[in-house]
Enzyme design. Structure first.
Site, PDB file in Angstrom:
ATOM      1  N   ASP A  27       0.833  -1.213   0.000  1.00  0.00           N
ATOM      2  CA  ASP A  27       0.000   0.000   0.000  1.00  0.00           C
ATOM      3  C   ASP A  27       0.868   1.264   0.000  1.00  0.00           C
ATOM      4  O   ASP A  27       2.017   1.236   0.448  1.00  0.00           O
ATOM      5  CB  ASP A  27      -0.901  -0.024   1.244  1.00  0.00           C
ATOM      6  N   HIS A  44       2.340   3.516  -8.966  1.00  0.00           N
ATOM      7  CA  HIS A  44       2.103   2.092  -9.219  1.00  0.00           C
ATOM      8  C   HIS A  44       3.259   1.476  -9.997  1.00  0.00           C
ATOM      9  O   HIS A  44       3.653   0.346  -9.753  1.00  0.00           O
ATOM     10  CB  HIS A  44       0.780   1.881  -9.968  1.00  0.00           C
ATOM     11  N   LEU A 138      10.476 -20.463  -4.796  1.00  0.00           N
ATOM     12  CA  LEU A 138       9.582 -19.549  -4.062  1.00  0.00           C
ATOM     13  C   LEU A 138       8.209 -19.613  -4.705  1.00  0.00           C
ATOM     14  O   LEU A 138       8.106 -19.622  -5.934  1.00  0.00           O
ATOM     15  CB  LEU A 138      10.116 -18.112  -4.171  1.00  0.00           C
TER      16      LEU A 138
HETATM   17  C1  IPE Z   1      -5.453  -2.644  -0.203  1.00  0.00           C
HETATM   18  O1  IPE Z   1      -5.128  -1.314  -0.322  1.00  0.00           O
HETATM   19  C2  IPE Z   1      -5.412  -3.307  -1.547  1.00  0.00           C
HETATM   20  C3  IPE Z   1      -4.093  -3.450  -2.146  1.00  0.00           C
HETATM   21  C4  IPE Z   1      -2.952  -3.110  -1.591  1.00  0.00           C
HETATM   22  C5  IPE Z   1      -4.076  -4.025  -3.464  1.00  0.00           C
HETATM   23  P1  IPE Z   1      -6.242  -0.179  -0.500  1.00  0.00           P
HETATM   24  O2  IPE Z   1      -5.517   1.103  -0.591  1.00  0.00           O
HETATM   25  O3  IPE Z   1      -7.158  -0.537  -1.606  1.00  0.00           O
HETATM   26  O4  IPE Z   1      -7.041  -0.304   0.875  1.00  0.00           O
HETATM   27  P2  IPE Z   1      -7.849   0.797   1.684  1.00  0.00           P
HETATM   28  O5  IPE Z   1      -8.818   1.421   0.719  1.00  0.00           O
HETATM   29  O6  IPE Z   1      -6.851   1.793   2.188  1.00  0.00           O
HETATM   30  O7  IPE Z   1      -8.496   0.055   2.799  1.00  0.00           O
HETATM   31  C1  IPE Z   2      -1.617   0.307  -3.314  1.00  0.00           C
HETATM   32  O1  IPE Z   2      -1.392   1.666  -3.386  1.00  0.00           O
HETATM   33  C2  IPE Z   2      -1.824  -0.322  -4.659  1.00  0.00           C
HETATM   34  C3  IPE Z   2      -3.226  -0.673  -4.965  1.00  0.00           C
HETATM   35  C4  IPE Z   2      -4.225  -0.570  -4.159  1.00  0.00           C
HETATM   36  C5  IPE Z   2      -3.494  -1.171  -6.300  1.00  0.00           C
HETATM   37  P1  IPE Z   2      -2.573   2.711  -3.338  1.00  0.00           P
HETATM   38  O2  IPE Z   2      -2.996   3.018  -4.732  1.00  0.00           O
HETATM   39  O3  IPE Z   2      -3.671   2.230  -2.460  1.00  0.00           O
HETATM   40  O4  IPE Z   2      -1.843   3.960  -2.694  1.00  0.00           O
HETATM   41  P2  IPE Z   2      -2.466   4.981  -1.649  1.00  0.00           P
HETATM   42  O5  IPE Z   2      -3.025   4.188  -0.518  1.00  0.00           O
HETATM   43  O6  IPE Z   2      -3.518   5.743  -2.383  1.00  0.00           O
HETATM   44  O7  IPE Z   2      -1.309   5.829  -1.234  1.00  0.00           O
HETATM   45 MG    MG Z   3      -4.090   2.466  -0.496  1.00  0.00          MG
END
Ligand code: IPE
Ligand code: IPE
Ligand code: MG
Length: 245
Positions: A27, A44, A138
């Site tokens: 995240d 990303h 792995l």
């Molecule tokens: C969880 O992160 C999903 C992934 C890392 C793929 P999100 O950013 O979607 O989760 P919330 O919205 O903060 O709970």
């Molecule tokens: C995690 O990063 C990746 C996915 C959920 C696909 P985020 O896109 O949730 O990044 P933040 O949480 O907005 O910083």
């Molecule tokens: Mg996020």
């Protein structure tokens, strides 16, 4: 892979305990990009790049199974450009990384639903699973279009469809009907970017996982950070509801 010479040469003292199965909620890509004045998609992209070095570090530290949360069933609700960008990135990552992952002995698995995934990407995912299925170094379990609740719904549907009598339904049977059938439960679940929630990740399998949260955004979560998480795990006392040993 970007040159990380300093990291590669660094010595890491042996770990007390190495978790067999580590889950990572990757995240913070969006915030990483925002802090640099970049579009979210740049975050990303940096996240995908980072995965290569974390994978390498995981192998080096002796982790056997890595489950990464790449796209949740809820992430479809993000703006169209971001969703499309993420799907494209996934496709490009498979094209680019599959040969090396295969060479390095990584077995790629997928957990989640493939129904909403565009056909071309779906075929690439299935191809990656097929090519690497015998690899043993792995297991890289990719949670893509994954949701823990959807997983339980899918399991219950298949249990009912198989006509399993109610008295045969127990925890072991449910585990065998989950996407992770045959894999041990995660020992450690890491979440980057400071959020203290599960966001629907491995909600059944993580019942007794140790959780580790770091404020570091995923694109910056490097080998040192993984090592720190593993050291922390080594200090935990896992009790599973029993008394201290
Ligand atoms: C969880 O992160 C999903 C992934 C890392 C793929 P999100 O950013 O979607 O989760 P919330 O919205 O903060 O709970
Ligand atoms: C995690 O990063 C990746 C996915 C959920 C696909 P985020 O896109 O949730 O990044 P933040 O949480 O907005 O910083
Ligand atoms: Mg996020």
């Amino acid at each position: 892979m970007s040159p990380q010479t300093d990291e590669r040469e660094k010595e890491y003292p042996p770990l007390e305990k190495v978790p067999v199965h580590v889950g990572i909620i990757m995240d913070g890509n969006g915030r990483w990009a925002r802090e640099r004045g970049l579009p979210r998609l740049a975050g990303h992209r940096a996240g995908v790049e980072n995965l290569r070095r974390v994978l390498r570090a995981a192998v080096e530290f002796g982790i056997k199974i890595l489950t990464i949360y790449a796209f949740s069933t809820e992430n479809w609700g993000r703006p169209k450009e971001e969703v499309e960008g993420l799907l494209n990135l996934m496709e490009r990552a498979i094209d680019r990384e599959l040969p090396e992952l295969h060479r390095e002995g990584v077995q790629i698995r997928h957990i989640g639903r493939l129904d909403r995934v565009p056909e071309r990407l779906k075929q690439k995912i299935l191809h990656a699973l097929n090519v690497t299925r015998e690899n043993q170094r792995l297991i890289l379990n990719v949670a893509f279009n994954y949701g823990g609740r959807a997983e339980i719904v899918d399991a219950v549907r298949r249990i009912v469809a198989d006509g399993v009598p109610p008295e045969q339904v127990n925890e072991a049977l449910i585990s065998r009907y989950l996407y992770t059938a045959g894999l041990p439960d995660p020992d450690l679940i890491i979440r980057t970017s400071g959020e203290m929630r599960l966001s629907n990740f491995l909600i059944w399998q993580g019942a007794y996982a140790e959780y580790y949260v770091t404020p570091t955004y995923w694109p910056d979560f490097d080998k040192d950070e993984l090592y720190k998480a593993l050291v922390d795990f080594g200090r935990r006392e896992r009790r599973f509801g029993l008394l201290p040993g």
